[in-house]
Design a protein around this motif. Structure first.
Motif, PDB file in Angstrom:
ATOM      1  N   ALA A  34       1.050  -1.487   0.176  1.00  0.00           N
ATOM      2  CA  ALA A  34       0.180   0.123  -0.174  1.00  0.00           C
ATOM      3  C   ALA A  34       0.679   1.203   0.033  1.00  0.00           C
ATOM      4  O   ALA A  34       0.989   1.775  -0.626  1.00  0.00           O
ATOM      5  N   MET A  35       2.311   1.216   1.007  1.00  0.00           N
ATOM      6  CA  MET A  35       2.956   2.642   1.224  1.00  0.00           C
ATOM      7  C   MET A  35       3.914   2.563  -0.441  1.00  0.00           C
ATOM      8  O   MET A  35       3.669   3.385  -1.341  1.00  0.00           O
ATOM      9  N   ALA A  36       3.736   1.289  -1.377  1.00  0.00           N
ATOM     10  CA  ALA A  36       4.531   1.823  -2.219  1.00  0.00           C
ATOM     11  C   ALA A  36       3.387   2.187  -3.311  1.00  0.00           C
ATOM     12  O   ALA A  36       3.943   3.230  -4.651  1.00  0.00           O
ATOM     13  N   SER A  37       2.682   2.368  -3.384  1.00  0.00           N
ATOM     14  CA  SER A  37       0.635   2.510  -4.905  1.00  0.00           C
ATOM     15  C   SER A  37       1.015   4.242  -3.880  1.00  0.00           C
ATOM     16  O   SER A  37       0.790   4.452  -5.147  1.00  0.00           O
ATOM     17  N   VAL A  38       1.185   4.754  -2.767  1.00  0.00           N
ATOM     18  CA  VAL A  38       0.965   5.724  -2.373  1.00  0.00           C
ATOM     19  C   VAL A  38       2.466   6.981  -2.941  1.00  0.00           C
ATOM     20  O   VAL A  38       2.287   7.680  -3.667  1.00  0.00           O
ATOM     21  N   VAL A  39       3.577   5.874  -2.537  1.00  0.00           N
ATOM     22  CA  VAL A  39       4.828   6.214  -2.681  1.00  0.00           C
ATOM     23  C   VAL A  39       4.751   6.512  -5.130  1.00  0.00           C
ATOM     24  O   VAL A  39       5.741   6.916  -5.438  1.00  0.00           O
ATOM     25  N   SER A  40       3.648   5.428  -5.739  1.00  0.00           N
ATOM     26  CA  SER A  40       3.461   5.627  -7.051  1.00  0.00           C
ATOM     27  C   SER A  40       3.472   7.054  -7.128  1.00  0.00           C
ATOM     28  O   SER A  40       3.785   6.916  -8.736  1.00  0.00           O
ATOM     29  N   LEU A  41       3.031   8.213  -6.333  1.00  0.00           N
ATOM     30  CA  LEU A  41       2.045   8.873  -6.964  1.00  0.00           C
ATOM     31  C   LEU A  41       3.817  10.233  -7.615  1.00  0.00           C
ATOM     32  O   LEU A  41       3.528  11.043  -8.501  1.00  0.00           O
ATOM     33  N   TRP A  42       4.598   9.502  -7.046  1.00  0.00           N
ATOM     34  CA  TRP A  42       5.795  10.847  -7.973  1.00  0.00           C
ATOM     35  C   TRP A  42       6.901   9.384  -8.453  1.00  0.00           C
ATOM     36  O   TRP A  42       8.165  10.379  -8.765  1.00  0.00           O
ATOM     37  N   ASN A  43       6.703   8.090  -7.580  1.00  0.00           N
ATOM     38  CA  ASN A  43       7.828   7.621  -8.202  1.00  0.00           C
ATOM     39  C   ASN A  43       6.978   5.818  -8.615  1.00  0.00           C
ATOM     40  O   ASN A  43       7.154   4.977  -6.905  1.00  0.00           O
TER      41      ASN A  43
END
Length: 174
Positions: free
Chosen positions: A94-103
């Motif tokens: 889930a946190m990796a998905s959030v980080v996908s907003l910029w990376n």
């Protein structure tokens, strides 16, 4: 209660380590030297991986993370530790998905490579793991204080992984 929080913190950090180790092993198995950090792995060297190899390296981490959650659900259904393992897998992705907003995370890179829409796999994996968390939590006698401890220890675990990745030296193997 402190032991509960420490156990979740350690499981969460270990989830990241195993996730990244899966990427590293995939890259090494294909003959690529890899640079390993606590929260990243990337192939290094003169010859970069082709698109299929890059996709397989990207897929190895999430595949192992989901597999561990499924195994925990199947084998430790009534166990608090099983629940913590599944929750850690969910938070990791889930946190990796959030980080996908910029990376772009692993699942997003694969979705883009497959041409199925950038958010298809990040959302699918996060939802799958969310359902596993819900299934594992059913019947657990968690009080509000348990959820607070999970929130604080999970936040500390995520911060520790991201922070340590920025300051710890990288290891190149292969």
């Amino acid at each position: 209660m402190i032991q509960f929080g420490i156990r979740f913190f350690l499981i969460l950090v270990l989830t990241f380590v195993v996730h990244e180790a899966a990427h590293a092993l995939a890259g090494l198995a294909m003959g690529f030297p890899v640079e390993i950090g606590l929260n990243h792995v990337r192939p290094v060297g003169a010859v970069p991986p082709d698109a299929t190899q890059a996709m397989l390296i990207s897929a190895a981490g999430p595949a192992v993370t989901v597999a561990i959650a499924l195994i925990a659900l199947a084998t430790m259904r009534n166990s608090v530790t099983g629940f913590l393992i599944i929750l850690a897998a969910f938070l990791c992705r889930a946190m990796a998905s959030v980080v996908s907003l910029w990376n772009a995370n692993d699942e997003m890179r694969i979705s883009e490579s497959l041409g199925i829409g950038a958010w298809t796999l990040p959302i699918a994996v996060t939802l799958l793991l969310g359902v596993l968390v819900w299934l594992a939590a059913k019947g657990k006698p968690f009080a509000a204080r348990h959820w607070r401890v999970l929130y604080y220890s999970g936040s500390l675990g995520l911060a520790a992984v991201v922070g340590a990745d920025m300051v710890l030296p990288r290891l190149t193997i292969g």
